[in-house]
Design an enzyme around this catalytic site. Structure first.
Site, short mmCIF file in Angstrom:
data_model
loop_
_atom_site.label_atom_id
_atom_site.label_comp_id
_atom_site.label_asym_id
_atom_site.label_seq_id
_atom_site.Cartn_x
_atom_site.Cartn_y
_atom_site.Cartn_z
N GLU A 62 0.87 -1.16 0.00
CA GLU A 62 0.00 0.00 0.00
C GLU A 62 0.91 1.22 0.00
OE1 GLU A 62 -2.72 0.38 3.30
OE2 GLU A 62 -3.45 2.29 2.50
N ARG A 76 5.05 -12.59 9.82
CA ARG A 76 5.76 -11.38 9.44
C ARG A 76 7.10 -11.33 10.17
NH1 ARG A 76 3.62 -6.12 9.64
NH2 ARG A 76 1.83 -6.91 8.54
N LYS A 103 4.36 0.97 9.64
CA LYS A 103 4.47 2.22 8.91
C LYS A 103 3.91 3.39 9.73
CE LYS A 103 2.98 0.28 5.04
NZ LYS A 103 2.57 0.03 3.65
P1 ATP Z 1 2.87 -2.27 8.21
O1 ATP Z 1 2.05 -3.17 9.07
O2 ATP Z 1 4.32 -2.29 8.50
O3 ATP Z 1 2.37 -0.89 8.17
P2 ATP Z 1 1.57 -3.35 5.94
O4 ATP Z 1 1.39 -4.79 6.09
O5 ATP Z 1 0.40 -2.49 6.16
O6 ATP Z 1 2.82 -2.88 6.78
P3 ATP Z 1 1.66 -3.33 3.10
O7 ATP Z 1 2.08 -2.22 2.23
O8 ATP Z 1 0.24 -3.71 3.12
O9 ATP Z 1 2.17 -3.00 4.55
O10 ATP Z 1 2.58 -4.60 2.83
C1 ATP Z 1 2.89 -5.10 1.56
C2 ATP Z 1 3.26 -6.53 1.70
O11 ATP Z 1 4.36 -6.68 2.58
C3 ATP Z 1 2.11 -7.34 2.28
O12 ATP Z 1 1.97 -8.52 1.54
C4 ATP Z 1 2.54 -7.60 3.68
O13 ATP Z 1 2.03 -8.79 4.15
C5 ATP Z 1 4.07 -7.62 3.58
N1 ATP Z 1 4.67 -7.22 4.83
C6 ATP Z 1 4.48 -6.09 5.52
N2 ATP Z 1 5.17 -6.09 6.67
C7 ATP Z 1 5.84 -7.26 6.72
C8 ATP Z 1 6.72 -7.87 7.65
N3 ATP Z 1 7.06 -7.26 8.78
N4 ATP Z 1 7.21 -9.09 7.34
C9 ATP Z 1 6.89 -9.70 6.21
N5 ATP Z 1 6.05 -9.19 5.29
C10 ATP Z 1 5.53 -7.98 5.53
MG MG Z 2 -1.40 -3.37 4.81
#
Ligand code: ATP
Ligand code: MG
Length: 566
Positions: A37, A263, A273
């Site tokens: 995102e 994760r 984020k």
């Molecule tokens: P955050 O929780 O850090 O704000 P998010 O999951 O909202 O991150 P996205 O932009 O939706 O961030 O993530 C893009 C991809 O990266 C998704 O498939 C998500 O599952 C993966 N991802 C995000 N954070 C992690 C992590 N800590 N470890 C592994 N994969 C991750």
């Molecule tokens: Mg997300």
């Protein structure tokens, strides 16, 4: 971390993919996607997901798409889109012509929503967000049907079209799936598919005032792109029934399989984020690329290499269970990589002047120094040596404790690549008593740092010749947080309470050897005995700036060793 997480090669996702290929599922194709995102910069957790998705695609001769999941216009921005593309490319992955945006599917998503309404699987609901929450029930109690649930198809169709046309204020209506308010899975209790939001979107502008929810958008985007394996993090496990439900109701070209993995959590830092944004917005750090942050742009600025991060991702592997990975492992991966390719140079961070009284005044000689003992192919360079040099303040003690293997009055040490020197006098400021300089003598027979008689010295110090040295600024970094895991603390406080106040130390007036005059931002070196350093973006020819990427002490190797002993 348990040993199972360290088995490179096979993991449960590869096992699934290999079984699918064997069974001829998806015609043997493997097609993954990385779906960020664009509401922030990528961090090391995303790197794990990127390496996994692009890595598996490469391994199984498949494809991996980059797709922006941009359904939340309020928080998203092109700045983030651009940075994400730059970071994925920097990590070494190529989406070729497969760059997608969920917003490109808005029209199709809308058509599919109409399809759901027509087939009696969705309805327009007038409950407020608060009421929807109340009606949803809890884990132990079933929810209640919305009074709008039995609205006729024709009426829902009409209202939904008017929602799109902008006839209703924000929040007045939502479109909901009609599934089961008594489902044990809360995500199946008539989840919201669309909401009204008058917000400009960074790609579609003001064309839309209704926006689809992530849970609805994601499975459809995957299906439209022909994704075979949709990898996501564990918190989406409970969303999988809805993922499958949506695809089962709609005339989509295929039905991807959602697979969840744990994760990445890393000690002593923050990864969400939201938290990263807070640090940036409140100026606790200098920006998204602050070298203390675990963002990819921060790690890059600090001196991390894509190779080190990819190797780290491979080592941590994928598991079905949440765990906390030690920051020391990430640092270990960087050392392993830079050890092989970083040029060794001499830099004195806290200089102490040494006058070599028996060395001819005005003489400068050029000594040979190897660039990397790990790789003779990297050649040698010339180091100027003269009567006045700098050594590290820490490398001298007037009253040395036992086992101080460096310089002290009357004692002899080796100057790396140069000569043996012996301290004969300590010159102090008469007022403050502070040590101003040392007077030493050198042994002309010890050129290169060795003598015929094989006489032993206490230790070896790095140094730079005073007249030729360059003045530089050095930035030393420490952990962002003072505790490994704020959530594991007895009394959990806001993460801001755990910020390490000493995470950055700026050292000015450091002296480095003249060969660094041509170093450009991004160049990496090993400063002998001090760590691996990278030229910072702030660097200018007047004032070069070096970030310490990592020290030389490998605490991970120690941890690994102690685990092997057990
Ligand atoms: P955050 O929780 O850090 O704000 P998010 O999951 O909202 O991150 P996205 O932009 O939706 O961030 O993530 C893009 C991809 O990266 C998704 O498939 C998500 O599952 C993966 N991802 C995000 N954070 C992690 C992590 N800590 N470890 C592994 N994969 C991750
Ligand atoms: Mg997300």
């Amino acid at each position: 971390m348990a040993a199972e997480d360290f088995t490179p090669g096979l993991n449960f996702i590869r096992t699934i993919i290999e079984a699918d290929i064997k069974a001829g599922k998806n015609g043997g194709r493997v097609h993954t996607r990385f779906p960020p995102e664009p509401n922030g910069y990528l961090h090391i957790g995303h790197a794990k997901s990127i390496c996994l998705n692009f890595g598996l695609a490469a391994e199984y001769r498949g494809l991996c798409n980059l797709r922006f999941d941009d359904t939340n216009p309020g928080k998203e921005d092109v700045e983030y889109v651009d940075s994400i593309m730059a970071d994925v490319g920097w990590l070494g992955f190529d989406w070729q012509d497969r760059l997608y945006y969920a917003s490109d599917y808005f029209e199709q998503l809308y058509e599919f929503a109409l399809h759901l309404i027509r087939s009696g699987k969705a309805y327009v609901c007038a409950l407020t967000a608060g009421q929807i929450r109340e009606f949803r029930g809890t884990l132990t109690e079933p929810g209640q049907n919305s009074p709008c649930r039995e609205r006729s198809t024709a009426e829902s169709l009409d209202l939904f079209q008017r929602m799109r046309a902008g006839e209703f204020p924000d929040g007045s209506y939502v479109l909901r799936a009609k599934i089961d308010m008594a489902s044990p899975n809360l995500n199946m209790r008539d989840p919201v598919l669309y909401r009204i939001r008058r917000e400009s979107h960074h790609r579609t502008g003001d064309r839309w005032c209704i926006y689809p929810m992530y849970d609805y958008t994601h499975p459809i985007s995957d299906a439209l792109e022909g994704i075979t394996h949709s990898l996501c993090t564990l918190e989406f496990e409970d969303h999988r029934p809805f993922y499958d439900w949506a695809l089962d109701q709609l005339p989509v070209p295929c039905h991807p399989q959602q697979i969840e993995f744990a994760r990445l959590n890393l000690s002593y830092t923050v990864m969400s984020k939201r938290k990263l944004l807070e640090l940036v917005d409140k100026a606790y750090v200098r920006g998204w690329d602050d070298p203390r942050l675990p963002t990819l742009t921060g790690l890059r600025r600090r001196g991390y290499t894509p190779e080190a991060i990819r190797n780290f991702a491979e080592i941590v592997g994928v598991a079905k269970r949440e765990s906390m990975v030690d920051m020391a492992l990430l640092e270990h991966c960087l050392r392993e990589d830079l050890n092989k390719r970083a040029k060794r140079v001499m830099a004195v961070l806290r200089p102490l002047k040494v006058v070599i009284s028996n060395y001819p005044e005005n003489q400068v000689e050029e000594l040979d120094a190897e660039n990397n003992p790990e790789d003779p192919g990297m050649g040698t360079r010339k180091l100027p040596f003269s009567r006045e040099i700098y050594i590290e303040q820490d490398d001298f003690r007037e009253d040395p404790p036992k086992k101080f293997f460096r310089l002290s009055p009357g004692k002899e040490i080796r100057l790396k690549h140069a000569y043996y020197i012996r301290c004969v006098d300590v010159i102090k400021d008469t007022q403050s008593g502070e040590i101003k300089e040392l007077h030493c003598t050198y042994d002309p027979e010890s050129r290169g740092g060795w003598t015929q008689d094989g006489r032993k010295v206490l230790g070896t110090s790095h140094w730079v010749s005073a007249a030729q040295a360059l003045d530089v600024e050095v930035r030393l970094y420490d952990k962002l947080l003072s505790v490994a895991n704020p959530a594991g603390e007895k009394e959990e406080k806001d993460f801001m309470e755990y910020l390490n106040p000493a995470s950055l130390e700026i050292v000015k007036n450091c002296k480095v050897e003249p060969s660094l005059v041509a170093a450009a931002p991004g160049d990496r070196f090993q400063f002998l005995r001090q760590g691996y350093f990278c030229v910072d973006l702030d660097s200018t020819s007047e004032m070069p700036v070096f970030n310490r990427a990592v020290t030389l002490r490998d605490s991970w190797a120690k941890i690994e060793k102690s685990q092997q002993v057990k």
